[in-house]
Write an enzyme that holds these catalytic residues in place. Sequence first.
Site, short mmCIF file in Angstrom:
data_model
loop_
_atom_site.label_atom_id
_atom_site.label_comp_id
_atom_site.label_asym_id
_atom_site.label_seq_id
_atom_site.Cartn_x
_atom_site.Cartn_y
_atom_site.Cartn_z
N LYS A 1 -6.56 -4.99 -3.05
CA LYS A 1 -7.18 -5.65 -1.89
C LYS A 1 -8.22 -4.73 -1.27
CE LYS A 1 -3.43 -4.37 1.32
NZ LYS A 1 -4.19 -3.57 2.28
N CYS B 1 -2.12 -2.39 7.90
CA CYS B 1 -2.07 -3.34 6.78
C CYS B 1 -0.84 -4.25 6.83
CB CYS B 1 -2.14 -2.58 5.46
SG CYS B 1 -3.77 -1.81 5.25
N ASP C 1 0.79 -1.25 0.00
CA ASP C 1 0.00 0.00 0.00
C ASP C 1 0.82 1.30 0.00
OD1 ASP C 1 -1.89 -1.97 0.22
OD2 ASP C 1 -2.76 -1.27 2.09
N1 TIU Z 1 -2.63 0.37 4.24
C1 TIU Z 1 -3.12 0.69 5.45
O1 TIU Z 1 -2.46 0.51 6.47
N2 TIU Z 1 -4.39 1.25 5.50
C2 TIU Z 1 -4.83 2.03 6.49
O2 TIU Z 1 -6.00 2.41 6.53
N3 TIU Z 1 -3.93 2.39 7.44
C3 TIU Z 1 -4.09 3.26 8.47
O3 TIU Z 1 -3.18 3.37 9.28
N4 TIU Z 1 -5.21 3.97 8.56
#
Ligand code: TIU
Length: 234
Positions: free
Chosen positions: A130, A163, A25
Amino acid sequence: MTVSVPAAPYAFELEPEATALVIIDMQRDFLEPGGFGSMLGNDVSLLTRTIAPLQTVLATARATGMLVIHTREGHRPDLADAPPAKLSRGHLSCGIGDPGPFGRILVRGEHGHGIIDELAPADGEPVLDKPGKGAFYATDLELLLHNAGIQKLIVTGVTTEVCVHTTVREANDRGFECLVLSDCVGSYFPEFHEVGLKMIAAQGGIFGWVTDSPTLLEQLEAGAAPVASTTTLS
Ligand code: TIU
């Protein structure tokens, strides 16, 4: 070739041909100033510090011929794959699916949903979309790893306790062994980052191993398996 990487709680042994680099991400909406993450009041510099070390790890993984997998969190434009509970969480005035600074927030195909230019996927590298926090949930990641003969994962990306943690836990339950690179994962909350890493390596490596990218790269570049050693988390 087996490479022995000093790590917490003890050395992580990897064979590059059976190991994948997973980059979680690294999307504009989480990392770039003015994006969704910063709009929520977060200090994105806590995340952007991962970019430079991750670029080096990515270059080495490519040179080694390691499988590289990128993930993106996000949803179909009609949000049919977004649970209502996720959409309503936080009572945000501008949340998932709404028009944001970089296009509709966490919607596939929008600018903010894309991976930052510094870590752009190369041709042929799988990019996994995802809908959840974990990279295994509702994706074909497990199938892809099994078909490629992968048993171990080098896990990087954002955010450490969300994540990254969810993915490491999912991977661990599926029998994959994860090495998390402390300088290549980041959180908006420094204390969650620190404790999140400790949680992974605690209890004999309950979820996996933790090291940093210079330590991994030193061993990968040496291409040998020196005496195993242990490092402690700072
Ligand atoms: N990729 C991921 O960690 N998505 C999130 O929403 N992370 C947050 O820390 N909010």
